[in-house]
Write a protein that holds these residues in place. Sequence first.
Motif, PDB file in Angstrom:
ATOM      1  N   ASN A 199       5.703   8.092  -4.796  1.00 57.37           N
ATOM      2  CA  ASN A 199       4.595   7.489  -4.082  1.00 57.37           C
ATOM      3  C   ASN A 199       4.836   7.546  -2.570  1.00 57.37           C
ATOM      4  N   ARG A 258      21.954   8.833 -11.767  1.00 58.69           N
ATOM      5  CA  ARG A 258      20.653   9.441 -12.093  1.00 58.69           C
ATOM      6  C   ARG A 258      20.802  10.348 -13.322  1.00 58.69           C
ATOM      7  N   LEU A 268       6.103   9.630  -0.508  1.00 57.19           N
ATOM      8  CA  LEU A 268       7.486   9.918  -0.134  1.00 57.19           C
ATOM      9  C   LEU A 268       7.541  10.844   1.085  1.00 57.19           C
ATOM     10  N   LEU A 304      16.268   5.856  -5.357  1.00 57.43           N
ATOM     11  CA  LEU A 304      16.869   5.935  -4.018  1.00 57.43           C
ATOM     12  C   LEU A 304      18.094   5.036  -3.881  1.00 57.43           C
ATOM     13  N   ASP A 305      18.230   4.079  -4.784  1.00 55.54           N
ATOM     14  CA  ASP A 305      19.414   3.204  -4.767  1.00 55.54           C
ATOM     15  C   ASP A 305      20.516   3.700  -5.700  1.00 55.54           C
ATOM     16  N   LYS A 352       8.246   5.702  -2.222  1.00 53.63           N
ATOM     17  CA  LYS A 352       8.960   5.248  -3.408  1.00 53.63           C
ATOM     18  C   LYS A 352       9.294   6.420  -4.323  1.00 53.63           C
ATOM     19  N   LEU A 353      10.431   6.277  -4.995  1.00 55.59           N
ATOM     20  CA  LEU A 353      10.856   7.281  -5.970  1.00 55.59           C
ATOM     21  C   LEU A 353      11.391   6.507  -7.171  1.00 55.59           C
ATOM     22  N   LEU A 354      10.600   6.415  -8.209  1.00 52.36           N
ATOM     23  CA  LEU A 354      10.964   5.591  -9.363  1.00 52.36           C
ATOM     24  C   LEU A 354      11.127   6.440 -10.609  1.00 52.36           C
ATOM     25  N   ASN A 393      10.769   3.101 -13.844  1.00 53.96           N
ATOM     26  CA  ASN A 393      10.658   1.884 -13.024  1.00 53.96           C
ATOM     27  C   ASN A 393      11.942   1.482 -12.301  1.00 53.96           C
ATOM     28  N   LYS A 394      12.948   2.353 -12.338  1.00 54.85           N
ATOM     29  CA  LYS A 394      14.161   2.064 -11.555  1.00 54.85           C
ATOM     30  C   LYS A 394      14.096   2.862 -10.256  1.00 54.85           C
ATOM     31  N   ASN A 395      14.560   2.240  -9.172  1.00 56.50           N
ATOM     32  CA  ASN A 395      14.508   2.891  -7.872  1.00 56.50           C
ATOM     33  C   ASN A 395      15.617   3.938  -7.756  1.00 56.50           C
TER      34      ASN A 395
END
Lengths: 246, 378
Positions: free
Chosen positions: A5, A75, A7, A68-69, A59-61, A64-66
Motif C-alpha cells: 500500500n 520472511r 510503498l 518491513l519489521d 505499507k508492506l504486509l 497482516n504481518k509487517n
Amino acid sequence: MLKINKLNVGVEDKTILNDINLNINKGELHVIMGRNGTGKSTLSNIIAGKEGYNIGGGKLLFNNKNLLDMSIEDRALEGIFMSFQYPVSIPGLNTMHFLRTSVNSIRKHQNKKEYTSGEFIKLFKEKLKVVGLDESFARRSVNDGFSGGEKKRFEILQMLLIEPKLIILDETDSGLDIDALKIVANGINNFKSSQNGFLLITHYYRIIEYLNPNFVHVLLDGKIVKSGDKNLALKLEKEGYGWLQK
Amino acid sequence: MAGFRNNRLVNSSSIEKIQKFNFIDKEQWKYTNFNHLSRFTFNEHFNENLLSIDKDDSTDLLFLNELLNKENNHYLKLFNKIIPQENQFILYNTSYFHNGYYLNINKNSNAYVLIENKDLKSSKNNFINDRIFFNFNKNSKSTIFINEQNDEILKNNIVYELFLDDSSEVDFIIYSNQVNATKILNLSANIKSNAILNLYTVNISGELIKNNYYINLNNKNSQCNFNGIGLLNQKNHIDSYIEINHNKKHTTSNIRFNNVLNDYSKGIFYAKTTINENCSQSEATQNNQNMILSENSSVNSNPQLIINNDDVQCAHGSTTGEIDSDALFYMQTRGIGINEAKKILINSFLFDLVNNIKDDNILSLIKDNMNKWINNVN
C-alpha cells in the motif's frame, strides 16, 4: 496474503518505486512487466528483505504481518520465497546439504517434523526429476559451474522442496531454451494451488502463455501504470511500452 | 651459546651466519618480525621420548644420531641435502638437533604413520629442534599424519626432509592447533618420476607460526598438490612461504591456500613457483583466497609464477574480501539465519581443500576441529 500500500522506495536520493499498490491473494498469479531499470527487481528485493534501500513510506504486509519489521530469514520462515534472476554460486557448499538445512529450518519454524537425511535424499531425487536435473546435482556445489538454465531449474527445485506460500519469480524465464522453459513452467503450474500466490517478473510473453496469470501489471518509472489480464501482456509483446506513455 | 652438537654437518660459514642472526635478507622473510627471537636460544635437544610415533611394519624407524655415528651409512646419502641451507633456522636445527628420526617407508608398501607432539614441552627461553627424514621408497603409498595439538608455551624449530622415490604417493598432513606456540617449520621434498606428494597443512591459531615449504619436482611426471588452510583469530600470526621448483618436463604443481582471519590476526601467503627452461609440458597453478572477518585483521598475498618455458600451462590468482554478502542474502532468503549462514559459508570456503584426504579418521578429526573454530566466530 501480500498487501502493498502506497510503498515508496529509493536508493540514496533516487526514487525507484513510487506509490506502489498491489494485493496478491491466495490462488493468484500476478505478472509484472516493464522496461529495464523500472524497479521490477527492486520490488522483489524489497519483499524478500534485501538491505540497502530507503523506505520512504507505505505499507508492506504479509498475512497482516509487517514485513518491513522482519529480517530476511524471518520472511522466508513465514513462507516467502524468491527465485533469483542471478542465483549466486557458492563453491564448496553441497546442494543437498544447503537445501536440507534450508528446508528443515523452515519446517522447524512451522512446527513440522524435520526430514532425516534418508527422507531428504529420497525427496531431493524425486524433485530433481521434476525439473529435469540428474542425480549428479546432489554432489555438486550450489550453482557452481551450473549453466544459466540449470541455475533457473535449481531455483524451481528449491521452491518445490521449501513449499512456500508466496513465490516471487524474478525473470526466471530469462536465459531458458524452449524445453527448459516448458519444464520450469510445468514445475510452477504443478505447485500452484489455492493455498499459494505468485508474483512473476518477466520481459516476455512466452512464459505467460504457459502460466495463465490472473493479473498482468505494467511498471514504468517506479509506478504501476496499467493492470489487465493476459491480453495486456500480448499487446505489450506486439507493441512495446511506448503507447503507455502517450 | 652451547657448542654445536653436530660439528660434522656444520661448516664455518654456517657458524658465522648463525652467530649474526640476520637472516632476513630475502623477500619471503620480510613480512614477519623475528627480531624478538634473538633473545632465545636454539640449542635445546630434541627428546625423542616426548614425540610419539605410531607406525606399522611397513615403516622402519631409525634414530638419526645412531645413523650419524656410522661412517658411509647409505641411509644418510640424502640427509641434510634436500633441505636448502637457506635460512638461519635450518642452520640452527642442523647444528643443534640432538636426536631425530629417520622413517624408511618400504617399497610397494601401504604405510600409515602418526606423529603427535602432545607431550612435548620446551623450556622458557629455548627452542626445540625437531628433525625427521622421511624416505618413501618406490611404489609405496603412505599417509603421514602430524598431529600438533599442544597448549603449552611451545617453541619449536622443525625440519622435515622428504624423499619420494619413483611412483610413490604420499598424503602428508600437518594439522597444527597450538594456541601458545611459536613454531618455525622448514619442510623440503624431492620428488622423483611418477611420484605424487599431496600436502595438506591446516593451521588453527598460533602465536607466531612461520612455515617454509621447498618442493622440488625433479623427474618426469612428478607432482605436488599443496592444500593449505589457516584459521586465525586474536593476535595469531601465520606466515607461509611455498617454493615449488619444476626441474624437469611433464611436472605438475597445484597450490590452493585459504585463510580465514578474525580479530587482530595477520596472515601471510607467499608462493613462488618456478618453471625452469627445460620443463616443457608442465602445469602449475596457484590460488590463494582470504576471508577477512574483522577490520583489524590483515593479510599479505603474493602468488608468484616464474616461467622460463613457453610450452606450459600456468595460472595464478588471489582474492581477499569479506564474507560474500550476496551469498549471505541468498541463504537468508532460504530461511537460514545470518549467523548460521556465515558459518556455513566459512565452512564451504575451507572444506573443499581437505576433502581429498583419503583417511576418513584424519579427515573427520580435522573437520571437527575446524568446525569448533568456526562455531566460535561471532
